[in-house]
Design a protein around this motif. Sequence first.
Motif, short mmCIF file in Angstrom:
data_model
loop_
_atom_site.label_atom_id
_atom_site.label_comp_id
_atom_site.label_asym_id
_atom_site.label_seq_id
_atom_site.Cartn_x
_atom_site.Cartn_y
_atom_site.Cartn_z
N LEU A 113 0.83 -1.20 0.00
CA LEU A 113 0.00 0.00 0.00
C LEU A 113 0.87 1.26 0.00
N GLU A 114 1.93 1.27 0.77
CA GLU A 114 2.82 2.43 0.82
C GLU A 114 3.47 2.65 -0.53
N ALA A 118 2.92 5.88 -2.88
CA ALA A 118 4.09 6.66 -3.27
C ALA A 118 4.21 6.81 -4.77
N SER A 119 3.65 5.88 -5.52
CA SER A 119 3.75 5.94 -6.98
C SER A 119 2.79 6.98 -7.59
N TYR A 120 1.86 7.49 -6.82
CA TYR A 120 0.93 8.49 -7.35
C TYR A 120 1.51 9.86 -7.32
#
Length: 120
Positions: A113-114, A118-120
């Motif tokens: 989830l992290e 972070a990829s957004y």
Amino acid sequence: DNDDDTNLLSLVLQAPSNNNDDNNSGPSKLNVASVIVFGLSQLAAIPVYCELARETVDAHLKIMKPKHSFLACHVAPWALCILTYNSAVFESFVEWSSLLLLGFCNFSLPLLLELRIASY
């Protein structure tokens, strides 16, 4: 007294009553009623989980027929529990499956989830 008894109902039934009556050494009616209501409330959730599992299998595993997904999600878990409930096999199954599933859920999913956030 059985010290390793983990059944909630049997623990309540073995408990002495809070009444000052010497003739009544059993559990109070409130204790018994609360255990029964708790048990019934938990039983209501089991068919919901079975139905959610069936819908997930039907949606994502197109190779299974509806009859087979019903058997796999509604009948097989109950049959497994009935056959192994009072055996060491069931205890080992619960311990290992919870170890594997909870370890994955507690450590891998938060990381995934992290990374996804972070990829957004």
